[in-house]
Write an enzyme that holds these catalytic residues in place. Structure first.
Site, PDB file in Angstrom:
ATOM      1  N   GLU A 143       0.830  -1.203   0.000  1.00 16.82           N
ATOM      2  CA  GLU A 143       0.000   0.000   0.000  1.00 16.82           C
ATOM      3  C   GLU A 143       0.863   1.252   0.000  1.00 16.82           C
ATOM      4  OE1 GLU A 143      -3.521  -1.728   2.862  1.00 16.82           O
ATOM      5  OE2 GLU A 143      -2.634   0.211   3.329  1.00 16.82           O
ATOM      6  N   CYS A 151       2.902   8.303   1.704  1.00 18.29           N
ATOM      7  CA  CYS A 151       3.443   7.359   2.674  1.00 18.29           C
ATOM      8  C   CYS A 151       3.868   6.110   1.895  1.00 18.29           C
ATOM      9  CB  CYS A 151       2.360   7.054   3.700  1.00 18.29           C
ATOM     10  SG  CYS A 151       2.905   5.918   4.962  1.00 18.29           S
ATOM     11  N   CYS A 200       5.821  -7.082   7.566  1.00 15.37           N
ATOM     12  CA  CYS A 200       6.832  -6.558   8.490  1.00 15.37           C
ATOM     13  C   CYS A 200       7.076  -7.573   9.586  1.00 15.37           C
ATOM     14  CB  CYS A 200       6.339  -5.250   9.100  1.00 15.37           C
ATOM     15  SG  CYS A 200       7.567  -4.479  10.165  1.00 15.37           S
ATOM     16  N   CYS A 215       4.772  -4.850  15.957  1.00 15.59           N
ATOM     17  CA  CYS A 215       4.266  -3.844  16.905  1.00 15.59           C
ATOM     18  C   CYS A 215       2.784  -4.122  17.172  1.00 15.59           C
ATOM     19  CB  CYS A 215       4.428  -2.437  16.347  1.00 15.59           C
ATOM     20  SG  CYS A 215       6.131  -2.061  15.911  1.00 15.59           S
ATOM     21  N   CYS A 231      -0.216  -2.226  15.341  1.00 14.40           N
ATOM     22  CA  CYS A 231      -0.138  -2.061  13.890  1.00 14.40           C
ATOM     23  C   CYS A 231      -0.698  -3.280  13.173  1.00 14.40           C
ATOM     24  CB  CYS A 231       1.318  -1.853  13.506  1.00 14.40           C
ATOM     25  SG  CYS A 231       1.617  -1.976  11.747  1.00 14.40           S
ATOM     26  N   GLU A 244       9.795  -2.069   7.978  1.00 19.08           N
ATOM     27  CA  GLU A 244      10.778  -1.281   8.739  1.00 19.08           C
ATOM     28  C   GLU A 244      11.911  -0.898   7.775  1.00 19.08           C
ATOM     29  OE1 GLU A 244      11.640   0.248  11.671  1.00 19.08           O
ATOM     30  OE2 GLU A 244      13.550   0.528  10.656  1.00 19.08           O
ATOM     31  N   LEU A 255       8.538   5.938  19.006  1.00 22.19           N
ATOM     32  CA  LEU A 255       8.951   5.690  20.391  1.00 22.19           C
ATOM     33  C   LEU A 255       7.836   4.983  21.167  1.00 22.19           C
ATOM     34  CD1 LEU A 255      11.361   6.147  22.263  1.00 22.19           C
ATOM     35  CD2 LEU A 255      10.249   8.257  23.018  1.00 22.19           C
ATOM     36  N   CYS A 267      -4.019   0.718   8.671  1.00 21.85           N
ATOM     37  CA  CYS A 267      -2.999   0.772   7.632  1.00 21.85           C
ATOM     38  C   CYS A 267      -2.527  -0.651   7.350  1.00 21.85           C
ATOM     39  CB  CYS A 267      -1.844   1.648   8.096  1.00 21.85           C
ATOM     40  SG  CYS A 267      -0.592   1.761   6.846  1.00 21.85           S
TER      41      CYS A 267
HETATM   42  S1  SF4 Z   1       4.485  -0.123  13.012  1.00 22.35           S
HETATM   43 FE1  SF4 Z   1       5.932  -0.284  11.301  1.00 22.35          FE
HETATM   44  S2  SF4 Z   1       7.610  -1.479  12.182  1.00 22.35           S
HETATM   45 FE2  SF4 Z   1       5.857  -1.814  13.553  1.00 22.35          FE
HETATM   46  S3  SF4 Z   1       4.867  -3.683  12.771  1.00 22.35           S
HETATM   47 FE3  SF4 Z   1       3.881  -1.923  11.772  1.00 22.35          FE
HETATM   48  S4  SF4 Z   1       4.944  -1.679   9.823  1.00 22.35           S
HETATM   49 FE4  SF4 Z   1       6.249  -2.929  11.167  1.00 22.35          FE
END
Ligand code: SF4
Length: 344
Positions: A92, A105, A112, A116, A119, A162, A216, A334
């Site tokens: 995307e 973006c 990934c 996180c 996410c 990342e 952070l 996202c």
């Molecule tokens: S916030 Fe960024 S680094 Fe963290 S899991 Fe989602 S895409 Fe990956």
């Protein structure tokens, strides 16, 4: 003979390959202008190169393009693109317009590995890194889609993946994006966002002049490790040591992204700790309002609470901006479009 995708070469590789094929030194500049400024799809369109040169290029290289599979437009003008890659995987890219800028973006990986907790992309795991071409062509296809209606002014590397675990392809792509004869973005208008890959942060300032943002999202190792597993490998102390070592042009600041998760990282003590933590580095703070997604384990704090949190940072002299969610009707999560496509 397997032909090389010419947009997968770094600028120095392009120049070396053309030299080896007998092209004069200045020809690489002509070729890169055609590829990235004029966005041609055939070598035959490179009209200031003689027929023989075009034939040689055709014999050794291809010019590929990514394709847009789907576009969703939000009521506020945000456009979310589902882009198909050569191996049929999907990523995307999201274009976010404001009065003064149009920001894209950009993704750097399919999926990934960072996991996180807040996410949606993190739920799918990592499929693979994007190539130089796949990073750049997100910008090219969106630029083509917008035509003269809107000009892309800013890029943020905050899409899927990342960026600092794909530096091999990220840095050559950034070089092409800021080259005045290619995409010609201002280095001040590109931001790479990382979860905190400490050894790469140390080198970042020597590799590229663009800006850095750090996700952070917590002020203690206990909470950060819970919501961002990378913190177990690079805890806060290590992260800030690397930030202090990074070379930073004068007057540049590092942006710290802080997504407010109610009852998790948004106490007023967190705000005070955050102010203290950032004191050793030139910092500005983006306070992000959490976009809830299906099955998300977190909630967004009430607006009054966000203002209280912000006030503590402002009183300590920080620039702390609350980032409104854009395109909430399509951007609830996202990565959602691409995840559904990749799972199909
Ligand atoms: S916030 Fe960024 S680094 Fe963290 S899991 Fe989602 S895409 Fe990956």
């Amino acid at each position: 003979m397997i032909l090389t995708n010419i947009k997968n070469l770094s600028l120095s590789e392009l120049s070396d390959r053309l030299k080896a094929l007998g092209f004069e030194g200045y020809r690489a500049r002509q070729v890169k202008r055609w590829l990235y400024q004029k966005d041609v799809t055939l070598f035959d369109e490179m009209t200031n190169l003689g027929k023989e040169y075009r034939r040689i290029l055709d014999e050794h290289f291809t010019i590929s393009s990514l394709s847009i599979q789907e576009v969703q437009e939000s009521s506020d003008g945000t456009r979310k693109y589902l882009i198909t890659l050569p191996d049929e995987k999907a990523i995307e890219a999201v274009m976010i317009p404001t009065e003064s800028r149009n920001t894209l973006c950009v993704s750097t990986q399919v999926g990934c590995a960072m996991g996180c907790g807040f996410c949606y992309t993190g739920t799918m795991g990592l499929a693979r890194n994007l190539t130089i071409f796949e990073i750049l062509d997100q910008v090219a296809v969106v630029r083509r889609d917008l035509k003269d209606k809107k000009k892309l002014t800013n890029l943020v590397f905050m899409g899927m993946g990342e960026p600092l675990v794909n530096t091999k392809n990220l840095y050559p792509a950034l070089e092409i994006l800021i080259d005045p004869e290619c995409f010609a973005f201002s280095r001040h208008h590109i931001t790479v966002s990382t979860v905190g890959i400490a050894p790469e942060i140390e080198k970042f300032g020597d590799k590229t002049p663009v800006k850095l943002a750090v996700s952070l999202h917590a002020t203690t190792d206990e909470v950060r490790s819970r919501i961002m597993p990378i913190n177990k490998k690079y805890p806060l102390k290590k992260l800030f040591e690397s930030l202090k070592k990074m070379s930073l042009p004068k007057r540049n600041r590092i942006t710290f992204e802080y997504v407010l998760l109610h009852g998790v990282n948004d106490s007023l003590d967190d705000a005070r700790r955050l102010a203290k933590l950032l004191a050793p580095v030139p910092a500005k703070i983006n306070l992000i309002l959490f976009n809830e997604f299906p099955g998300a384990p977190y909630k967004r704090p009430p607006d009054e609470w966000v203002l209280k949190f912000q006030k503590i940072l402002l009183d300590k002299g920080y620039v702390a901006v609350i980032r409104k969610s854009r395109g909430r009707d399509i951007l609830g999560a996202c990565g959602q479009l691409a995840i559904e496509k990749n799972a199909a």
